[in-house]
Design an enzyme around this catalytic site. Structure first.
Site, PDB file in Angstrom:
ATOM      1  N   ASP A  75       0.441   6.158  10.230  1.00 40.59           N
ATOM      2  CA  ASP A  75       0.975   4.909   9.307  1.00 40.59           C
ATOM      3  C   ASP A  75       2.475   5.025   9.516  1.00 40.59           C
ATOM      4  O   ASP A  75       2.855   6.010   9.380  1.00 40.59           O
ATOM      5  CB  ASP A  75       0.424   5.479   7.865  1.00 40.59           C
ATOM      6  CG  ASP A  75      -0.029   4.482   7.010  1.00 40.59           C
ATOM      7  OD1 ASP A  75       0.794   3.509   6.993  1.00 40.59           O
ATOM      8  OD2 ASP A  75      -0.879   4.536   6.182  1.00 40.59           O
TER       9      ASP A  75
ATOM     10  N   ASP B 240       2.642  -0.522   7.622  1.00 37.68           N
ATOM     11  CA  ASP B 240       2.533  -0.807   6.045  1.00 37.68           C
ATOM     12  C   ASP B 240       3.390  -1.730   5.732  1.00 37.68           C
ATOM     13  O   ASP B 240       4.556  -2.037   6.108  1.00 37.68           O
ATOM     14  CB  ASP B 240       3.425   0.721   5.511  1.00 37.68           C
ATOM     15  CG  ASP B 240       2.958   0.631   3.970  1.00 37.68           C
ATOM     16  OD1 ASP B 240       1.853   0.756   3.438  1.00 37.68           O
ATOM     17  OD2 ASP B 240       3.753   0.471   3.133  1.00 37.68           O
TER      18      ASP B 240
ATOM     19  N   GLU C  71       0.050  -4.436   8.221  1.00 35.27           N
ATOM     20  CA  GLU C  71      -0.649  -4.825   6.762  1.00 35.27           C
ATOM     21  C   GLU C  71       0.463  -5.780   6.453  1.00 35.27           C
ATOM     22  O   GLU C  71       1.411  -5.887   6.301  1.00 35.27           O
ATOM     23  CB  GLU C  71      -0.508  -3.426   5.916  1.00 35.27           C
ATOM     24  CG  GLU C  71      -1.156  -3.880   4.785  1.00 35.27           C
ATOM     25  CD  GLU C  71      -0.699  -3.065   3.624  1.00 35.27           C
ATOM     26  OE1 GLU C  71      -1.261  -2.861   2.523  1.00 35.27           O
ATOM     27  OE2 GLU C  71       0.274  -2.495   3.324  1.00 35.27           O
TER      28      GLU C  71
ATOM     29  N   HIS D 112      -7.687   2.546   1.294  1.00 35.94           N
ATOM     30  CA  HIS D 112      -7.155   3.386   0.055  1.00 35.94           C
ATOM     31  C   HIS D 112      -6.495   2.655  -1.022  1.00 35.94           C
ATOM     32  O   HIS D 112      -6.030   3.284  -2.348  1.00 35.94           O
ATOM     33  CB  HIS D 112      -6.095   4.450   0.629  1.00 35.94           C
ATOM     34  CG  HIS D 112      -4.864   3.706   1.051  1.00 35.94           C
ATOM     35  ND1 HIS D 112      -4.774   2.913   2.139  1.00 35.94           N
ATOM     36  CD2 HIS D 112      -3.673   3.690   0.747  1.00 35.94           C
ATOM     37  CE1 HIS D 112      -3.626   2.398   2.421  1.00 35.94           C
ATOM     38  NE2 HIS D 112      -3.019   2.894   1.207  1.00 35.94           N
ATOM     39  N   ASP D 113      -6.398   1.057  -0.962  1.00 33.55           N
ATOM     40  CA  ASP D 113      -5.699   0.512  -1.881  1.00 33.55           C
ATOM     41  C   ASP D 113      -6.816  -0.340  -2.807  1.00 33.55           C
ATOM     42  O   ASP D 113      -6.525  -1.146  -3.452  1.00 33.55           O
ATOM     43  CB  ASP D 113      -4.563  -0.526  -1.278  1.00 33.55           C
ATOM     44  CG  ASP D 113      -3.357   0.290  -0.879  1.00 33.55           C
ATOM     45  OD1 ASP D 113      -3.263   1.261  -1.332  1.00 33.55           O
ATOM     46  OD2 ASP D 113      -2.931  -0.285   0.266  1.00 33.55           O
TER      47      ASP D 113
HETATM   48  C1  GLC Z   1       0.753  -0.604   1.368  1.00 32.24           C
HETATM   49  C2  GLC Z   1       0.115   0.905   1.086  1.00 32.24           C
HETATM   50  C3  GLC Z   1       0.212   1.261  -0.331  1.00 32.24           C
HETATM   51  C4  GLC Z   1       1.549   1.476  -0.833  1.00 32.24           C
HETATM   52  C5  GLC Z   1       2.620   0.290  -0.497  1.00 32.24           C
HETATM   53  C6  GLC Z   1       3.866   0.779  -0.652  1.00 32.24           C
HETATM   54  O1  GLC Z   1       0.295  -1.656   0.590  1.00 32.24           O
HETATM   55  O2  GLC Z   1      -1.255   0.767   1.619  1.00 32.24           O
HETATM   56  O3  GLC Z   1      -0.851   2.275  -0.566  1.00 32.24           O
HETATM   57  O4  GLC Z   1       1.339   1.737  -2.089  1.00 32.24           O
HETATM   58  O5  GLC Z   1       2.353  -0.127   0.885  1.00 32.24           O
HETATM   59  O6  GLC Z   1       4.095   1.519   0.394  1.00 32.24           O
END
Ligand code: GLC
Ligand code: CA
Length: 577
Positions: free
Chosen positions: A112, A219, A276, A351-352
């Site tokens: 990540d 991320d 992402e 995980h979100d």
């Molecule tokens: C992304 C991650 C999440 C995190 C956010 C800030 O969306 O997947 O878990 O809280 O970024 O880093």
């Protein structure tokens, strides 16, 4: 920290061009996967002890959520040292052993990469707090709004709301200025306009590639280039605007991604990349994944996981019913748009997100197994690379906490207090959290029916879902009809049949309220998927699908399936020629 990787970690792995198109990725959230030392928190040796499980499932890649040094304000998505492992998870040597253990089993590893922001405890930010430091410009510092006392109400430089509620600006006494944090105040945003920042990040990425990693999950990567920092017009009853609308997909995004790709040799070394991208559109995703542009291989869109929020509402916790035609239509648009150029990522869960079977399926005891299987069938029969989130392969469900004390996630806690301060009913807030909170995804992995589901010998940091007595890996491995075995078979189908990977996608019956049916075509091979995406009986109109004479059933949720009358959550995959 040892700086040299151990010999084992640098075992070279074969990465043919586009290898990731036929791969299935498995996401591990380390905190909740397996605890080796009884402190109640999952760790790297815990993961290493479960590698045979992953090999048995058949996945090709592990995406490891952050294990870097972190104050854990956002469970590791707030990094204080990119080149070390947090003691909670182990040490760099443990990670080297994990990488080696994966590679020995032919499984690749994706790290990540959290570089939109650091922790406020990262040495870069600590230095940046000093206005005279050369690192000052590494973050977004701004004076108060003209005419306002520094630190006074309304003095924030813009009216942006952070993703975790509250202002996206934090006042710093030392200089009387504010810094930008699109997430928590402990996650200050890096200033990617500064070339030194970019260089430092590319160096760090190269260090990880040299250590043996096969790619990066990036991320919130579409936030690195920001649109002009200015005010927006808030929704009625609100004082702030969501920062995403104002900053996502900034003007230099493609430039930064291409620069990164070249500096790290992402394409040259056939590393896999997935960005992402909350707030990304088909257009931004197409340009980021067009191989000609040398940016990313894949993007995580948020469109299909936003369909159960009220359009124009206050965000993800503003719930709305989800209709199947809307979901099919959205996925189809991405399939069509990325058919010739770029590549899709396919996910229901991470995980979100809440647990897929509770959100899109039916987690009642009657339908949980078949709906988890059918969700998987539909996902894996779209064109793109499927991502499985730990426990999804077991049909793990939401946890249904009833009191705010049970929640741990910063997003849940900040939303709860913010919503109550805005006058919302506590029942409404708790209901939204039970449906959508990220804690749902983060309850410990359910390994067996021993205490705490075999996750830990201590007290788990977040309670285990009480259904672990029936929903657990050990039981599902024993049961040939389990969700686990269904996932295994889907993964094997992808590996055995190029049509699953490359076949042209076509959605049939787009407006049907229960049936999801698609074909995939490669040369003279046609694959047909039919699925009942509902807890009621449904029938497939025979004239809407190809002739099934002589068709071979590759995978089905129900035995003796033949008729076009489908049981609740029944699905089948046929090979037609
Ligand atoms: C992304 C991650 C999440 C995190 C956010 C800030 O969306 O997947 O878990 O809280 O970024 O880093
Ligand atoms: Ca531990």
């Amino acid at each position: 920290m040892t700086s040299e990787p151990t010999q084992a970690a640098v075992v070279s792995v074969d990465r043919p061009t586009d290898w990731w198109k036929s791969a299935v990725v498995y996401q591990i959230y380390p905190r909740s996967f397996a605890d080796s030392n009884g402190d109640g928190i999952g760790d790297i040796p815990g993961i290493t002890s479960r590698l045979d499980y992953l090999a048995d499932l058949g996945v090709d890649v592990v995406w490891l959520s952050p294990v870097y040094a972190s104050p854990m304000d956002d469970n590791g998505y707030d990094i204080s040292d990119y080149q070390d492992v947090d003691p909670m998870f182990g040490a760099l040597d443990d990670l080297d052993r994990l990488i080696a253990g994966l590679h020995e089993r032919g499984i690749k590893i994706v790290m990540d990469l959290v570089v939109n922001h650091t922790s406020d405890e990262h040495s870069w930010f600590i230095q940046s707090r000093d206005p005279a430091s050369p690192k000052r410009d590494w973050y977004w510092w701004r004076p108060p709004r003209p005419g306002f006392e520094p630190g006074s109400e309304g003095a924030e430089p813009t009216n942006w709301e952070s993703a975790f509620s509250g202002s996206a600006w934090q006042f710093d006494e030392r200089s009387g200025e504010y810094y930008l944090h699109l997430f928590s105040p402990k996650q200050p945003d890096l200033n990617w306009e500064n070339p030194e920042v970019r260089r430092a990040i590319y160096d760090m990425m190269n260090w990880w590639v040299d250590r043996g990693v096969d790619g990066f999950r990036m991320d919130v990567i579409n936030l690195i280039s920001k649109h002009e920092l200015g005010d927006g017009v808030p929704l009625p009853g609100r004082t702030r605007v969501s920062c995403f609308f104002f900053t996502a997909n900034g003007p230099r995004l493609d430039e930064f991604l291409a620069e990164m790709n070249a500096a790290v040799g992402l394409d040259a070394r056939n590393l896999v990349t997935v960005g992402e991208m909350p707030g990304s559109t088909i257009e931004t995703a197409r340009s980021a994944t067009d191989p000609e542009n040398h940016e990313l291989n894949m993007v995580f869109t948020f469109e299909h996981v936003s369909l159960d929020s009220r359009p124009g509402g206050s965000g993800k916790f503003d719930l709305a019913p989800l209709s199947l035609p809307a979901l099919k239509k959205n996925l189809n648009e991405w399939q069509v748009a990325l058919a010739e150029v770029g590549w899709n990522s396919l996910y229901w869960d991470n995980h979100d997100q809440p647990r897929a079977v509770s959100r899109f399926g039916d987690d009642s005891s009657e339908h949980r197994v078949n709906s988890a299987k059918t969700l998987a069938t539909v996902q894996h029969m779209h064109r793109g690379t499927p991502y499985i989130y730990q426990g999804e392969e077991l049909g793990m469900t939401n946890t249904y906490f009833s009191s705010i004390e049970q929640y741990r996630d910063i997003e849940s806690l900040r939303y709860h207090s913010d919503a109550l301060s805005l006058g919302m009913e506590v029942e409404t807030v708790l209901h939204s959290l039970s449906v959508k909170s990220r804690d749902n995804a983060r309850t410990p992995m359910q390994w067996d029916d021993s205490s705490h589901a075999g996750f830990t010998e201590g007290i788990p940091w977040l309670p285990v879902n009480p259904n672990y007595l029936t929903v657990n890996a050990a039981a599902e491995i024993e049961d040939p009809n389990s969700v686990f075995h269904h996932f295994r078979k889907l993964i094997k189908l992808r590996h055995d049949h190029p049509v699953v990977v490359y076949g042209r996608f076509e959605l049939l019956l787009p407006d049907h309220e229960q049936i999801w049916t698609v074909t995939r075509t490669l040369d003279d091979q046609v694959l047909l998927m039919i699925a009942n995406w509902s807890s009621q009986l449904a029938s497939v109109p025979p004239e809407a699908i190809p002739d099934l004479t002589g068709a071979q059933v590759l995978l089905a949720t129900h035995e003796d399936s033949a008729a076009l009358e489908l049981e609740p959550w029944e699905s089948r995959i046929y090979l037609l020629s």
